[in-house]
Design an enzyme around this catalytic site. Structure first.
Site, PDB file in Angstrom:
ATOM      1  N   GLU A   1      22.167  11.723  19.990  1.00 39.33           N
ATOM      2  CA  GLU A   1      21.059  12.313  20.741  1.00 39.33           C
ATOM      3  C   GLU A   1      21.484  12.949  22.063  1.00 39.33           C
ATOM      4  O   GLU A   1      20.801  13.833  22.563  1.00 39.33           O
ATOM      5  CB  GLU A   1      19.969  11.251  21.002  1.00 39.33           C
ATOM      6  CG  GLU A   1      19.263  10.820  19.724  1.00 39.33           C
ATOM      7  CD  GLU A   1      17.932  10.149  19.977  1.00 39.33           C
ATOM      8  OE1 GLU A   1      17.147  10.050  19.012  1.00 39.33           O
ATOM      9  OE2 GLU A   1      17.658   9.704  21.112  1.00 39.33           O
TER      10      GLU A   1
ATOM     11  N   GLU B   1      15.480  16.187  13.489  1.00 35.79           N
ATOM     12  CA  GLU B   1      15.348  15.651  14.834  1.00 35.79           C
ATOM     13  C   GLU B   1      15.770  16.698  15.856  1.00 35.79           C
ATOM     14  O   GLU B   1      16.902  17.186  15.816  1.00 35.79           O
ATOM     15  CB  GLU B   1      16.239  14.407  14.948  1.00 35.79           C
ATOM     16  CG  GLU B   1      15.905  13.502  16.102  1.00 35.79           C
ATOM     17  CD  GLU B   1      16.699  12.199  16.038  1.00 35.79           C
ATOM     18  OE1 GLU B   1      16.081  11.136  16.092  1.00 35.79           O
ATOM     19  OE2 GLU B   1      17.951  12.260  15.918  1.00 35.79           O
TER      20      GLU B   1
ATOM     21  N   ILE C   1       0.835  -1.210   0.000  1.00 38.86           N
ATOM     22  CA  ILE C   1       0.000   0.000   0.000  1.00 38.86           C
ATOM     23  C   ILE C   1       0.865   1.254   0.000  1.00 38.86           C
ATOM     24  O   ILE C   1       0.533   2.245  -0.631  1.00 38.86           O
ATOM     25  CB  ILE C   1      -0.901   0.034   1.269  1.00 38.86           C
ATOM     26  CG1 ILE C   1      -1.691  -1.260   1.409  1.00 38.86           C
ATOM     27  CG2 ILE C   1      -1.800   1.273   1.275  1.00 38.86           C
ATOM     28  CD1 ILE C   1      -2.854  -1.398   0.471  1.00 38.86           C
ATOM     29  N   PHE C   2       1.972   1.223   0.756  1.00 40.86           N
ATOM     30  CA  PHE C   2       2.748   2.449   0.987  1.00 40.86           C
ATOM     31  C   PHE C   2       4.195   2.086   1.246  1.00 40.86           C
ATOM     32  O   PHE C   2       4.486   1.136   1.959  1.00 40.86           O
ATOM     33  CB  PHE C   2       2.166   3.194   2.202  1.00 40.86           C
ATOM     34  CG  PHE C   2       2.923   4.436   2.587  1.00 40.86           C
ATOM     35  CD1 PHE C   2       2.776   5.610   1.852  1.00 40.86           C
ATOM     36  CD2 PHE C   2       3.764   4.440   3.695  1.00 40.86           C
ATOM     37  CE1 PHE C   2       3.464   6.765   2.217  1.00 40.86           C
ATOM     38  CE2 PHE C   2       4.458   5.586   4.054  1.00 40.86           C
ATOM     39  CZ  PHE C   2       4.300   6.750   3.315  1.00 40.86           C
TER      40      PHE C   2
ATOM     41  N   ALA D   1      17.197   6.598  21.583  1.00 37.32           N
ATOM     42  CA  ALA D   1      16.816   5.498  20.697  1.00 37.32           C
ATOM     43  C   ALA D   1      16.806   5.970  19.257  1.00 37.32           C
ATOM     44  O   ALA D   1      16.826   7.175  18.995  1.00 37.32           O
ATOM     45  CB  ALA D   1      15.430   4.983  21.076  1.00 37.32           C
TER      46      ALA D   1
ATOM     47  N   GLU E   1       8.309  -4.213  13.972  1.00 34.79           N
ATOM     48  CA  GLU E   1       9.438  -3.514  14.594  1.00 34.79           C
ATOM     49  C   GLU E   1      10.012  -4.315  15.763  1.00 34.79           C
ATOM     50  O   GLU E   1       9.311  -4.628  16.717  1.00 34.79           O
ATOM     51  CB  GLU E   1       9.018  -2.133  15.121  1.00 34.79           C
ATOM     52  CG  GLU E   1      10.201  -1.366  15.706  1.00 34.79           C
ATOM     53  CD  GLU E   1       9.812  -0.143  16.546  1.00 34.79           C
ATOM     54  OE1 GLU E   1      10.663   0.712  16.737  1.00 34.79           O
ATOM     55  OE2 GLU E   1       8.656  -0.057  16.994  1.00 34.79           O
TER      56      GLU E   1
ATOM     57  N   GLU F   1      18.713  15.870  10.614  1.00 37.08           N
ATOM     58  CA  GLU F   1      18.385  17.296  10.520  1.00 37.08           C
ATOM     59  C   GLU F   1      16.928  17.610  10.854  1.00 37.08           C
ATOM     60  O   GLU F   1      16.605  18.772  11.114  1.00 37.08           O
ATOM     61  CB  GLU F   1      18.757  17.836   9.131  1.00 37.08           C
ATOM     62  CG  GLU F   1      17.998  17.184   7.995  1.00 37.08           C
ATOM     63  CD  GLU F   1      18.202  17.951   6.693  1.00 37.08           C
ATOM     64  OE1 GLU F   1      17.415  17.733   5.776  1.00 37.08           O
ATOM     65  OE2 GLU F   1      19.143  18.777   6.611  1.00 37.08           O
TER      66      GLU F   1
ATOM     67  N   ARG G   1      -4.730  -9.249   6.813  1.00 36.98           N
ATOM     68  CA  ARG G   1      -3.844  -8.748   7.861  1.00 36.98           C
ATOM     69  C   ARG G   1      -3.181  -7.460   7.382  1.00 36.98           C
ATOM     70  O   ARG G   1      -2.560  -7.445   6.303  1.00 36.98           O
ATOM     71  CB  ARG G   1      -2.755  -9.784   8.191  1.00 36.98           C
ATOM     72  CG  ARG G   1      -3.276 -11.124   8.703  1.00 36.98           C
ATOM     73  CD  ARG G   1      -3.935 -11.010  10.047  1.00 36.98           C
ATOM     74  NE  ARG G   1      -4.414 -12.301  10.543  1.00 36.98           N
ATOM     75  CZ  ARG G   1      -5.527 -12.438  11.282  1.00 36.98           C
ATOM     76  NH1 ARG G   1      -6.271 -11.389  11.589  1.00 36.98           N
ATOM     77  NH2 ARG G   1      -5.895 -13.628  11.710  1.00 36.98           N
TER      78      ARG G   1
END
Lengths: 181, 181
Positions: free
Chosen positions: A96, A142, A14-15, A76, A119, A140, A37
């Site tokens: 981070e 974030e 779909i994407f 993370a 995931e 850039e 599903r």
């Protein structure tokens, strides 16, 4: 483990995005019937429980567009294609928080939401971190702010739902359990 | 908490499914630049840590199509629109395990994967459960098998990655921490 396996009859993409892909699979159920599903594909992610010399836990605050609010989370980030999770963890910690580490241990891994997404999150821990002078730049798009908390403060933030995501809730509970050993 | 807020410039709906919706938002970043956010909308979910009279933890094994394998998880399910999470938890426990409960306590809630999804999971606990004769039927495309484990067995399953999802990893760690109080 393949109990109640659902065979794919047809898979429709779909994407195909920057972060996620979405597909809808038509499957054959164990009773022979069919169903659909909806599946979100994600490259996987890493997170780091980092403890300073002062025994504070390192968090970052960042805006989470899906929730229209910011959260305080352990550092993370998502895996690059084919990237070693431990290397990704070192990279994300540096980008981070500006901390580098020379020693990192695996804590656990888990699927964030196996009902609709693939995931897999890998969690590491370190109490050997040091501020570096010229840390790698974050992505850039974030924007994160460093937040260092004692375990008691972190537990309070869980109560107040300032900390409110699975990996960080797990991290706080993990440190709580460690402390009671 | 609105730190580093990202204002929506435009939102495009990509997919509207049975379980998830997908949208792509164009956002204005704190530095004035723009970026895209891929967002999976989910109705939210509930999960139950249920302990039998024999001090075993109640799990279900089910096939997770996104992973192409089965997992052993605490009983869980998604919220119906507008449904009270506690009522959903009682319903899911009954449908998936055949156990009913008359007393349920809130443990915590967390976002499963706030980087790309808005799914909020509510976790409850009960040690007051009883098998019922005619439990509500599970969804017709849902096949689950009851698995009851001691805490030590559950920890072993975490090690072996038979238990390998966020809510169940959290539940096992939570019971581990409780035991050490």
């Amino acid at each position: 483990m393949k109990k109640f396996e659902e065979k794919t009859i047809r898979s429709e993409k779909i994407f195909d995005g920057k972060i996620v892909q979405l597909q809808v699979d038509e499957v054959q159920l164990p009773n022979g019937k069919t169903s659909q599903r909806e599946i979100v594909k994600h490259p996987g992610a890493v997170a780091v429980i980092a403890i300073t010399k002062e025994n504070k836990i390192v968090f970052v605050e960042q805006y989470r567009k899906p929730l229209e609010r910011s959260l305080i989370e352990i550092p993370a980030g998502k895996l690059e294609p084919g990237e070693n999770p431990m290397i990704a963890a070192i990279r994300e910690l540096e980008e981070e928080t500006g901390y580098s580490t020379n020693s990192l241990s695996f804590v656990t891994s888990f699927y964030s939401s196996p009902g609709f997404a693939d995931e897999l999150l890998h969690i590491y821990i370190t109490n050997d971190i040091e501020k570096i002078e010229n840390p790698r730049a974050a992505d850039e798009d974030e924007f994160v702010e460093l937040v260092e908390l004692t375990l008691d403060e972190a537990k309070q933030y869980v109560e107040e739902e300032k900390i409110h995501d699975a990996k960080t809730a797990y991290a706080v509970l993990y440190l709580h359990a460690l402390e009671r050993r």
